[in-house]
Write an enzyme that holds these catalytic residues in place. Structure first.
Site, PDB file in Angstrom:
ATOM      1  N   LYS A 108       0.851  -1.186   0.000  1.00 19.46           N
ATOM      2  CA  LYS A 108       0.000   0.000   0.000  1.00 19.46           C
ATOM      3  C   LYS A 108       0.885   1.233   0.000  1.00 19.46           C
ATOM      4  CE  LYS A 108      -4.010   2.012   0.239  1.00 19.46           C
ATOM      5  NZ  LYS A 108      -3.507   2.917  -0.821  1.00 19.46           N
ATOM      6  N   LYS A 144       5.374   1.740  -3.035  1.00 20.61           N
ATOM      7  CA  LYS A 144       5.309   3.083  -3.596  1.00 20.61           C
ATOM      8  C   LYS A 144       5.545   2.998  -5.094  1.00 20.61           C
ATOM      9  CE  LYS A 144       4.656   7.350  -2.031  1.00 20.61           C
ATOM     10  NZ  LYS A 144       3.700   7.734  -0.974  1.00 20.61           N
ATOM     11  N   ASP A 184      -0.417  10.680  -4.789  1.00 20.64           N
ATOM     12  CA  ASP A 184       0.704  11.324  -4.119  1.00 20.64           C
ATOM     13  C   ASP A 184       0.920  12.631  -4.872  1.00 20.64           C
ATOM     14  OD1 ASP A 184       2.882  10.638  -1.971  1.00 20.64           O
ATOM     15  OD2 ASP A 184       4.027  11.487  -3.615  1.00 20.64           O
TER      16      ASP A 184
END
Length: 464
Positions: A108, A144, A184
């Site tokens: 995650k 990520k 992000d």
């Protein structure tokens, strides 16, 4: 009695020496194996330095090679992303996904679109994500991803074509029980929507849980937009409460003016603080009367303009070129919410000199190691990123839960759960810091608490 105490102290010092040598050896191996990856080295060192007392007390983690295993990604995916711009020219960017740890749940972590993205940055972010996610108490591992694509200045059509190409490759490696990306820097509601649509088209099914940060109309969660910004202020409020203080009446400086910054400002204002400065990549504004948040929201979220346009509507405010000068503004609370390493040692010393009382890191690793040392030695309350900005991924995990149950909680329900999670992260970190000989040091406490949860899961799962 004194003889026994001296013997115990000698044993403790020997254990610490062995643990320190072990940590140094593993860190040197990482530097050799990952040359030139400065951001990754920085993130690893900051965490490793905190873990020495853990290995001294629990040598089983050394004996089972936990540090060597946890610092090596389970999987790194790098791929090309070809797309066509509005003039018919073929462009090529690079895509990344680092799947670092699945010890406590599916990978995650967000996806970042920014020209600075490279393997080092994605690895540092993914490594931090392991421990941040563990602190939330939610069953999520660390990962990520991103690309060196820059969405700024691109049309919606260009962003869509790039994002669809990106997802065409990424979709092979993600899923609700495998890897669940989110947004992000550079990846907001627009980009998430395009990615979800492409994933759905390729897979031929509606798997709501494959991405978080989705729109409310197709499986998103209320309060997800606000979560990281709200969470960092909830965390700072807890730090202040332990000192008999609160956010009420405090002067606050917030770097950035994106999602995290905007909602950190909003929550700080709701708690009675006065936010006097914020920034973007070009410069910063200072409004001594308190920033008008609605203007900032409109400029950045709706009109996609620069923060310099604020002074056209509020002439009493000042705009100054460059970003680092924002930390010269006297404040009680500083919330760095822009990007990594935005506060160096010099900026930290200026903040301390001007009387800052608390720092809450809303961005990922926004303070250099030297800056953190300045804050800790000066007695400033310091909320490290992996603890203070965990609100976003916490609500992402809550979004996953809602998707699995095919229901939606109210804003108030999600916000209450977020607030409780942030309080628990603070208390867990403080407890770990005290237990391992660093009372009040939330950097050490957060690192240790996150590490132990993941390490224990790795121990019982065998050599994987």
């Amino acid at each position: 009695m004194r003889g026994m105490a001296a013997l115990q102290e000698e044993i403790h010092l020997d254990s610490m020496k062995v643990a320190q040598e072990y940590v140094n050896e593993v860190y040197e191996t990482i530097q050799t194996r990952n040359p030139g990856e400065q951001e990754f080295h920085q993130a690893v060192k900051e965490i490793f330095d905190s873990l020495v007392p853990v290995f001294a007390k629990h040598p089983k983690y050394m004996n089972n090679g936990i540090l060597e295993r946890i610092s090596e990604p389970e999987r790194i995916i790098t791929f090309r992303v070809p797309w066509v711009d509005d003039f018919g020219k073929v462009r090529v960017n690079r895509g990344f996904r680092v799947q670092f740890s699945s010890a406590i749940g599916p990978y995650k972590g967000g996806i970042r679109f920014h020209p600075s993205v490279n393997a080092s940055i994605i690895k540092f972010l993914g490594f931090e994500q392991i421990f941040k996610n563990a602190l939330t108490g939610q069953p999520i591992g660390g990962g990520k991803g991103g690309s060196d694509f820059d969405p700024k200045g691109k049309s919606d059509g260009e962003v869509m074509r790039f994002t669809q190409s990106f997802m065409t490759e990424l979709c092979k490696y993600i899923g609700p029980d495998t890897d669940v990306p989110a947004g992000d820097i550079g990846v907001g509601a627009r980009e998430i929507g395009y990615m979800f649509g492409q994933y759905k088209r390729i897979r031929g099914g509606f798997e709501a849980g494959v991405l978080t940060g989705k729109g409310l109309g197709y499986g998103g969660s209320l309060a997800r937009t606000e979560a990281t910004g709200y969470g960092v202020v909830y965390f700072v409020e807890e730090m202040l409460k332990d000192q008999g203080a609160s956010m009420k009446g405090r002067t606050v400086v917030v770097s950035g003016s994106g999602n995290v910054s905007i909602y950190a400002m909003e929550k700080a204002m709701q708690l009675g603080a006065s936010v006097v400065a914020c920034s973007d990549s070009n410069g910063y504004i200072y409004d001594k009367n308190g920033i008008n948040l609605e203007t900032v929201k409109r400029l950045k979220e709706v009109e996609r303009k620069r923060i310099s346009d604020y002074v056209k509507e509020h002439p009493q405010a000042e705009y100054r070129e460059g970003c680092s000068g924002i930390w010269e503004i006297p404040c009680d609370v500083a919330l760095p919410c822009a990007t990594q390493n935005e506060i160096d040692a010099n900026s930290a010393r200026i903040l301390v000199k001007n009387g800052v009382r608390a720092i809450g890191e809303g961005a990922n690793m926004p303070s250099t190691l030297e800056a953190i040392e300045v804050f800790l030695q000066s007695g400033v309350l310091f909320g490290p990123a992996k603890a203070a900005n965990a609100g976003g991924v916490s609500v992402s995990a809550l979004e996953m839960a809602q998707n699995s149950m095919r229901l939606a909680w109210t804003f108030e329900e999600v916000d209450a759960k977020l607030h409780e999670i942030m309080i628990n992260i603070y208390r867990t970190s403080m407890k770990a810091a005290a237990e391992y000989g660093h009372p009040g040091n939330l950097v050490v406490g957060a690192n240790i608490a996150g590490f132990i949860k993941v390490a224990d899961a790795m121990m019982v799962q065998g050599l994987v």
